[in-house]
Design a protein around this motif. Structure first.
Motif, short mmCIF file in Angstrom:
data_model
loop_
_atom_site.label_atom_id
_atom_site.label_comp_id
_atom_site.label_asym_id
_atom_site.label_seq_id
_atom_site.Cartn_x
_atom_site.Cartn_y
_atom_site.Cartn_z
N ASP A 13 0.24 48.03 -94.10
CA ASP A 13 -1.11 48.56 -94.24
C ASP A 13 -1.39 48.72 -95.73
O ASP A 13 -0.49 49.03 -96.51
N ASP A 14 -2.62 48.49 -96.14
CA ASP A 14 -2.97 48.65 -97.54
C ASP A 14 -3.00 50.12 -97.96
O ASP A 14 -2.87 50.43 -99.13
N ASN A 15 -3.20 51.01 -97.01
CA ASN A 15 -3.25 52.44 -97.29
C ASN A 15 -2.25 53.14 -96.37
O ASN A 15 -2.63 53.70 -95.34
N PRO A 16 -0.95 53.12 -96.72
CA PRO A 16 0.07 53.68 -95.81
C PRO A 16 -0.08 55.19 -95.66
O PRO A 16 -0.47 55.89 -96.60
N PRO A 17 0.26 55.70 -94.47
CA PRO A 17 0.17 57.15 -94.26
C PRO A 17 1.36 57.87 -94.89
O PRO A 17 2.44 57.30 -95.07
#
Length: 73
Positions: free
Chosen positions: A44-48
């Protein structure tokens, strides 16, 4: 005084990276708090932030490694 330290460690076959806060008080040992924790390779481009999803022992291990690195620097 509070300092921020980026880290990148491989633990149990997974590569973790993130940010720790290091607090130093004259008469106490260093206080290290893992503020952000991410898993390398997350698709994901914005990892959690996975701090609440991993075994707490991993967080303790990371905080210990950051503490040792800071003390030995």
């Amino acid at each position: 005084m509070i300092k921020l330290k980026q880290f990148n460690y491989i633990i149990r076959g997974f590569e973790f990276y993130g940010l720790c806060e290091i607090q130093s008080i004259e008469t106490l040992p260093l206080i290290v708090n893992c503020a952000d924790l991410y898993l390398e390779g997350y698709k994901d481009d914005n990892p959690p932030d996975i701090k609440g999803m991993v075994d707490y022992q991993i967080i303790l291990d990371i905080e210990d490694m950051v503490r040792l690195e800071h003390e030995n620097a």
